[in-house]
Design an enzyme around this catalytic site. Structure first.
Site, PDB file in Angstrom:
ATOM      1  CG  HIS A 153      -1.953   1.067   1.191  1.00  0.00           C
ATOM      2  ND1 HIS A 153      -1.681   2.359   1.581  1.00  0.00           N
ATOM      3  CD2 HIS A 153      -3.232   1.055   0.785  1.00  0.00           C
ATOM      4  CE1 HIS A 153      -2.772   3.090   1.426  1.00  0.00           C
ATOM      5  NE2 HIS A 153      -3.731   2.331   0.937  1.00  0.00           N
ATOM      6  CD  GLU A 225      -5.180   1.928  -3.301  1.00  0.00           C
ATOM      7  OE1 GLU A 225      -6.338   2.220  -2.984  1.00  0.00           O
ATOM      8  OE2 GLU A 225      -4.279   1.787  -2.488  1.00  0.00           O
TER       9      GLU A 225
HETATM   10  P1  PGA Z   1      -9.417   6.309  -0.027  1.00  0.00           P
HETATM   11  O1  PGA Z   1      -8.264   5.264   0.422  1.00  0.00           O
HETATM   12  O2  PGA Z   1     -10.545   5.493  -0.584  1.00  0.00           O
HETATM   13  O3  PGA Z   1      -9.758   7.001   1.243  1.00  0.00           O
HETATM   14  O4  PGA Z   1      -8.812   7.199  -1.045  1.00  0.00           O
HETATM   15  C1  PGA Z   1      -7.844   4.295  -0.448  1.00  0.00           C
HETATM   16  C2  PGA Z   1      -6.712   3.561   0.168  1.00  0.00           C
HETATM   17  O5  PGA Z   1      -6.242   3.956   1.268  1.00  0.00           O
HETATM   18  O6  PGA Z   1      -6.246   2.587  -0.394  1.00  0.00           O
END
Ligand code: PGA
Length: 311
Positions: A153, A225
C-alpha cells in the site's frame, strides 16, 4: 549510493525482464528512485507498453474492500455491521473483503462470519520464521483464517520504507502460504503529469511479480491506486482508471498469457465513493475497488457494494 549504482548498471540492459531480475537479487531499489533516475536521463528503460485494446475484463468477480486503518468499530453490533447485514444477502456475485490491522482480525471474523464477508490483513512480513520481534508472518495470518493480504500500500511504501523488492518478497511469502496478495501500485501526480504513468506501473507490477510462476500469478489481485487520489477526495476519471487497469492486464497477459490475465482481479482505489463507484466499476478492466475513507461510512460502503452488483 548502492541503489544508484545498481540502477546505473541496469540502465544499459536491453530488456526490462533482465533489469527486474537483476535488481531483485542485487539489492533494494524503490520505484520512485528508479523513476527519478529515468527522468534525469531524459528517458526510461526500454519497457514495451502496448495498449492493444481491452482483454475482455477480469474474472467477473468484484471485490470491493475496506481498510480499517483507523478506529472504526468492527464488533458484531456496530453500525457498519448492522448496515451490511441488511444488504449482504442480496449481494449475488460481489465478493466483499474487509482488511483490518492484524490485532483486529479475530474480532472482525466473528463480526462478519454470517455475512459472507471475508477478512483480510493490511500487511505481512516476508520472512517465514526467525527473530523478527513484533513482525507477523504469512503463516501466522493464514492460521487466523486470512485469505487476502494487502501488499505495498502506498502508505507502507511512503512511511515504512517498503520498496519494490520488499513488495516482491511479500508477494512470494503470501502466495507460498496459499493466500492471495493484493498488490498496490500507483503513480505520483508528478509522474502522471510527466506522462510516465504506464512506465511506472509496468515497473511496479513486474517487480512485484518477479519470480512468481503462472499457477500462483492467477491468484493475485492488483489494485491500481494513483497516489494523488488516495484520501484526497480527488478521484481518477473512469477513463484514467480504465486505461491503467487495462494496461495492467496487458502487462500480465504478456508475462503469463491470456488465461492468467483473465483470472487476475484488477481493482481501482483512490477516493472511490458512493457517487463515483458505478462509473468506475463499469470500466471493462476494473473488476473491483479498494476503498478507504468511504468504507468508514456504512451507508456509502453499502451503496458501493450495490454498485458492484449491477451487471
Ligand atoms: P481512499 O483510500 O478510498 O480514502 O482514497 C484508499 C486507500 O487507502 O487505499
Amino acid at each position: 549510493d548502492c541503489s544508484f549504482q545498481i540502477l546505473k548498471k541496469c540502465y544499459h540492459f536491453e530488456w526490462i525482464d533482465e533489469y527486474v531480475d537483476r535488481i531483485q537479487f542485487e539489492g533494494y531499489i524503490d520505484s520512485s528512485v528508479a523513476a527519478t533516475w529515468e527522468l534525469n536521463l531524459g528517458g526510461v528503460p526500454p519497457i514495451a507498453v502496448e495498449n492493444t485494446g481491452s482483454s475482455g475484463g477480469g474474472a467477473g468477480r468484484v471485490v470491493p474492500m475496506v481498510m480499517y486503518a483507523r478506529n472504526a468499530e468492527l464488533h458484531a453490533e456496530s453500525e457498519l455491521t448492522e448496515e451490511l447485514k441488511k444488504i449482504m444477502p442480496r449481494a449475488k456475485w460481489c465478493d466483499t473483503l474487509i482488511c483490518v490491522p492484524a490485532c483486529n482480525i479475530s474480532t472482525a471474523m466473528k463480526a462478519f462470519k454470517d455475512l459472507r464477508i471475508s477478512v483480510g490483513a493490511e500487511n505481512v512480513y516476508f520472512e517465514e520464521k526467525g527473530a523478527y520481534t513484533g513482525e507477523i508472518s504469512a503463516d501466522m495470518l493464514k492460521d487466523l483464517g486470512v485469505k487476502y493480504v494487502i501488499v505495498g500500500h502506498s502508505e507502507r511504501r511512503q512511511y515504512f520504507c517498503e520498496t519494490d523488492t520488499t513488495v516482491n518478497k511479500k508477494v512470494h511469502a503470501v502466495l507460498n502460504a496459499g493466500m492471495n496478495p493484493i498488490i498496490c501500485v500507483g503513480e505520483s501526480l508528478e509522474q502522471r503529469e510527466l506522462g510516465v504513468t504506464m512506465e511506472h506501473i509496468t515497473y511496479q507490477v513486474k517487480c512485484a511479480l518477479a519470480g512468481v510462476p503462472a499457477e500462483q500469478a492467477r491468484k493475485v489481485v492488483v489494485a491500481y491506486e494513483p497516489l494523488w487520489a488516495i484520501g484526497t477526495g480527488r478521484t481518477a476519471t473512469a477513463q484514467q482508471a480504465g486505461e491503467v487497469c487495462e494496461g495492467i492486464r496487458t502487462i500480465i497477459r504478456k508475462l503469463y498469457g491470456a488465461h492468467v490475465a483473465r483470472s487476475v482481479t484488477i481493482q481501482y482505489g483512490g477516493s472511490m465513493n458512493a457517487k463515483n463507484a458505478a462509473e468506475l466499476l463499469a470500466q471493462p478492466d476494473v473488476d473491483g475497488g479498494l476503498i478507504g475513507g468511504a468504507s468508514l461510512k456504512p451507508a456509502d460502503f453499502v451503496e458501493i457494494i450495490n454498485a458492484a452488483n449491477q451487471e
